[in-house]
Design a protein around this motif. Structure first.
Motif, PDB file in Angstrom:
ATOM      1  N   GLU A 101      -6.883  -8.334 -49.568  1.00 38.33           N
ATOM      2  CA  GLU A 101      -6.752  -7.160 -48.708  1.00 38.33           C
ATOM      3  C   GLU A 101      -6.649  -7.521 -47.228  1.00 38.33           C
ATOM      4  O   GLU A 101      -6.567  -6.655 -46.381  1.00 38.33           O
ATOM      5  CB  GLU A 101      -7.932  -6.207 -48.924  1.00 38.33           C
ATOM      6  CG  GLU A 101      -7.918  -5.532 -50.284  1.00 38.33           C
ATOM      7  CD  GLU A 101      -9.071  -4.572 -50.452  1.00 38.33           C
ATOM      8  OE1 GLU A 101      -9.939  -4.527 -49.568  1.00 38.33           O
ATOM      9  OE2 GLU A 101      -9.110  -3.871 -51.470  1.00 38.33           O
ATOM     10  N   ASP A 104      -1.992  -6.389 -42.833  1.00 37.42           N
ATOM     11  CA  ASP A 104      -1.784  -5.726 -41.544  1.00 37.42           C
ATOM     12  C   ASP A 104      -2.663  -4.492 -41.362  1.00 37.42           C
ATOM     13  O   ASP A 104      -2.867  -4.038 -40.240  1.00 37.42           O
ATOM     14  CB  ASP A 104      -0.310  -5.322 -41.392  1.00 37.42           C
ATOM     15  CG  ASP A 104       0.596  -6.540 -41.272  1.00 37.42           C
ATOM     16  OD1 ASP A 104       0.090  -7.606 -40.903  1.00 37.42           O
ATOM     17  OD2 ASP A 104       1.802  -6.411 -41.563  1.00 37.42           O
ATOM     18  N   ASN A 105      -3.153  -3.923 -42.469  1.00 36.27           N
ATOM     19  CA  ASN A 105      -3.994  -2.738 -42.366  1.00 36.27           C
ATOM     20  C   ASN A 105      -5.446  -3.075 -42.047  1.00 36.27           C
ATOM     21  O   ASN A 105      -6.252  -2.186 -41.816  1.00 36.27           O
ATOM     22  CB  ASN A 105      -3.936  -1.939 -43.672  1.00 36.27           C
ATOM     23  CG  ASN A 105      -2.574  -1.317 -43.886  1.00 36.27           C
ATOM     24  OD1 ASN A 105      -1.930  -0.900 -42.931  1.00 36.27           O
ATOM     25  ND2 ASN A 105      -2.118  -1.275 -45.127  1.00 36.27           N
ATOM     26  N   CYS A 106      -5.787  -4.349 -42.067  1.00 43.36           N
ATOM     27  CA  CYS A 106      -7.161  -4.771 -41.793  1.00 43.36           C
ATOM     28  C   CYS A 106      -7.405  -4.715 -40.286  1.00 43.36           C
ATOM     29  O   CYS A 106      -6.663  -5.311 -39.506  1.00 43.36           O
ATOM     30  CB  CYS A 106      -7.393  -6.180 -42.337  1.00 43.36           C
ATOM     31  SG  CYS A 106      -9.087  -6.737 -42.152  1.00 43.36           S
ATOM     32  N   ILE A 107      -8.424  -3.984 -39.872  1.00 42.80           N
ATOM     33  CA  ILE A 107      -8.735  -3.845 -38.449  1.00 42.80           C
ATOM     34  C   ILE A 107      -9.439  -5.093 -37.943  1.00 42.80           C
ATOM     35  O   ILE A 107      -9.082  -5.684 -36.931  1.00 42.80           O
ATOM     36  CB  ILE A 107      -9.608  -2.600 -38.210  1.00 42.80           C
ATOM     37  CG1 ILE A 107      -8.879  -1.348 -38.702  1.00 42.80           C
ATOM     38  CG2 ILE A 107      -9.965  -2.467 -36.736  1.00 42.80           C
ATOM     39  CD1 ILE A 107      -9.758  -0.121 -38.786  1.00 42.80           C
ATOM     40  N   PRO A 115     -13.413  -7.275 -45.107  1.00 38.17           N
ATOM     41  CA  PRO A 115     -12.384  -6.666 -44.270  1.00 38.17           C
ATOM     42  C   PRO A 115     -12.717  -5.202 -43.975  1.00 38.17           C
ATOM     43  O   PRO A 115     -13.174  -4.470 -44.852  1.00 38.17           O
ATOM     44  CB  PRO A 115     -11.123  -6.768 -45.129  1.00 38.17           C
ATOM     45  CG  PRO A 115     -11.625  -6.815 -46.530  1.00 38.17           C
ATOM     46  CD  PRO A 115     -12.951  -7.515 -46.481  1.00 38.17           C
ATOM     47  N   LYS A 117     -11.087  -1.767 -43.061  1.00 41.86           N
ATOM     48  CA  LYS A 117      -9.796  -1.097 -43.055  1.00 41.86           C
ATOM     49  C   LYS A 117      -9.986   0.345 -43.500  1.00 41.86           C
ATOM     50  O   LYS A 117     -11.006   0.705 -44.082  1.00 41.86           O
ATOM     51  CB  LYS A 117      -8.820  -1.828 -43.971  1.00 41.86           C
ATOM     52  CG  LYS A 117      -9.273  -1.932 -45.404  1.00 41.86           C
ATOM     53  CD  LYS A 117      -8.440  -2.924 -46.190  1.00 41.86           C
ATOM     54  CE  LYS A 117      -6.984  -2.589 -46.190  1.00 41.86           C
ATOM     55  NZ  LYS A 117      -6.164  -3.501 -46.992  1.00 41.86           N
ATOM     56  N   LYS A 119      -9.947   3.475 -45.652  1.00 37.97           N
ATOM     57  CA  LYS A 119     -10.060   3.610 -47.101  1.00 37.97           C
ATOM     58  C   LYS A 119      -9.498   4.925 -47.615  1.00 37.97           C
ATOM     59  O   LYS A 119      -9.395   5.116 -48.825  1.00 37.97           O
ATOM     60  CB  LYS A 119     -11.530   3.486 -47.512  1.00 37.97           C
ATOM     61  CG  LYS A 119     -12.132   2.115 -47.220  1.00 37.97           C
ATOM     62  CD  LYS A 119     -13.582   2.047 -47.655  1.00 37.97           C
ATOM     63  CE  LYS A 119     -14.179   0.680 -47.379  1.00 37.97           C
ATOM     64  NZ  LYS A 119     -15.601   0.597 -47.783  1.00 37.97           N
ATOM     65  N   ARG A 124      -6.894   6.511 -42.233  1.00 39.91           N
ATOM     66  CA  ARG A 124      -5.694   5.816 -41.761  1.00 39.91           C
ATOM     67  C   ARG A 124      -5.044   6.579 -40.603  1.00 39.91           C
ATOM     68  O   ARG A 124      -4.622   5.978 -39.607  1.00 39.91           O
ATOM     69  CB  ARG A 124      -4.712   5.628 -42.904  1.00 39.91           C
ATOM     70  CG  ARG A 124      -3.534   4.727 -42.532  1.00 39.91           C
ATOM     71  CD  ARG A 124      -2.737   4.269 -43.733  1.00 39.91           C
ATOM     72  NE  ARG A 124      -2.049   5.372 -44.391  1.00 39.91           N
ATOM     73  CZ  ARG A 124      -2.343   5.825 -45.593  1.00 39.91           C
ATOM     74  NH1 ARG A 124      -3.333   5.287 -46.280  1.00 39.91           N
ATOM     75  NH2 ARG A 124      -1.664   6.826 -46.123  1.00 39.91           N
TER      76      ARG A 124
END
Length: 341
Positions: A101, A104-107, A115, A117, A119, A124
């Motif tokens: 996971e 690119d969506n991982c902050i 991670p 991100k 959910k 989002r």
């Protein structure tokens, strides 16, 4: 003898993966019974990490662990022993999918390597709103990640040098308790109100890094009253529990915003602790600021709750209870007026 080679992007990235005094690599070597070294490579501008051992499966698993640590190093400036142990544990439990996971969506990632991100769809959209706007008001029930995601975005902005400091603030409003009865000096009395912010930062940075940032002044946590009279330039500012601000306090906070700064305001309109008759500044702000460019108002729902499944049911039960009580109260008042006639 089996061997695997993992290329890194730079010598600095290799140093981050190896850890201080090679402590991270030492953990992997002991866990899988392999030998790990690094060397310069002419094939890329970076380094090469070489894993070797008699057991091919062990070498492959060690290589997988290092590959995940490489991805983590792109999101964090340091990797701790906890990060390494987390990755090894996840691989041992067969949870490679969760480790994948890191995209690119991982902050960012926590000190334990998890991670952070979005959910849910609501989360989002909230993260996207923070990226695109200077001011964001995140309004919704408990457990939707309003504060946690905002802190994650702030930490990421600080690490990427998009801002030079993080400022976290809360109104010190009593939730059924009196400040005067709490022990200690003023700071000791205020600290319990700021504890959720401390907890989020500890999880993102670790106690040592957190203390370092506090000492340098790159992270500041203070009651809302301390913001008066200041201009906050080059900062990521988070106002938490904003439902407990008065309209005057909210306006004071919003007008502190300086150049190259971003502000996130979070609150739950159903958990206001203001004295009876006091209007919430967050309620007013959601109406006043609704149509201003570069300001986003994001509303979470019970579907965005990411705590224990019972939290969502509790929120819905309370909403139903309050609706029924308001309806009954309206009916009683109507009946009373009819009888008076």
């Amino acid at each position: 003898m089996s061997e695997r080679i993992i290329l890194t992007d730079s010598i600095d990235q290799t140093a981050t993966i190896f850890g201080s005094f090679d402590v991270n690599i030492g953990i992997i070597e002991r866990a899988y019974g392999v030998s790990i070294v690094n060397r310069d490579t002419e094939k890329t501008a970076g380094d090469a990490i070489i894993i070797s051992g008699a057991d091919t499966e062990a070498v492959n698993r060690a290589a997988a662990a290092i590959d995940y640590l490489k991805k983590m190093s792109m999101l964090n400036d340091t990797l701790t022993e906890q990060n390494v142990e987390y990755v090894i544990g996840m691989l041992a439990d067969g949870k490679e999918d969760e480790l994948r996971e890191f995209d690119d969506n991982c902050i960012c990632i926590t000190t334990k390597g998890r991670p952070i991100k979005a959910k849910t769809v609501g989360q989002r959209k909230y993260v996207e709103a923070i990226k695109k706007n200077t001011i964001v008001l995140g309004v919704g029930p408990a457990g939707t990640g309003k504060t946690f995601l905002a802190v994650a975005m702030a930490v990421t902005a600080l690490r990427n040098k998009e801002v030079s400091r993080i400022i976290l603030t809360r109104p010190a409003v009593e939730a059924g308790e009196k400040l005067g009865y709490l022990p200690g000096d003023l700071q000791s009395k205020i600290d319990p109100y700021l504890r959720p912010l401390y907890d989020s930062l500890y999880e993102m940075l670790g106690a040592e890094n957190y203390a370092h940032h506090i000492e340098r002044g790159t992270i500041e946590i203070a009651p809302l009253a301390y913001m008066r009279g200041r201009t906050l330039d080059d900062s990521f500012i988070i106002l938490d529990e904003a439902q407990n601000t008065t309209p005057e306090q909210m306006m004071m906070f919003l007008t502190r915003l300086g150049y190259n700064s971003k502000a996130v305001v979070t609150g739950d309109l159903t958990q206001t602790d203001l004295p009876a008759g006091k209007k919430s500044g967050l309620v007013e702000a959601t109406k006043v600021l609704r149509n201003i460019d570069d300001i986003a108002i994001h509303s979470f729902t019970d579907r965005d709750v990411v705590r224990h499944r019972l939290v969502q049911k509790i929120i819905l039960a309370y909403e139903k209870f309050h609706r029924e009580r308001q309806g009954a109260g309206h009916g009683e008042r109507k009946a009373y007026h009819i009888s008076k006639k």
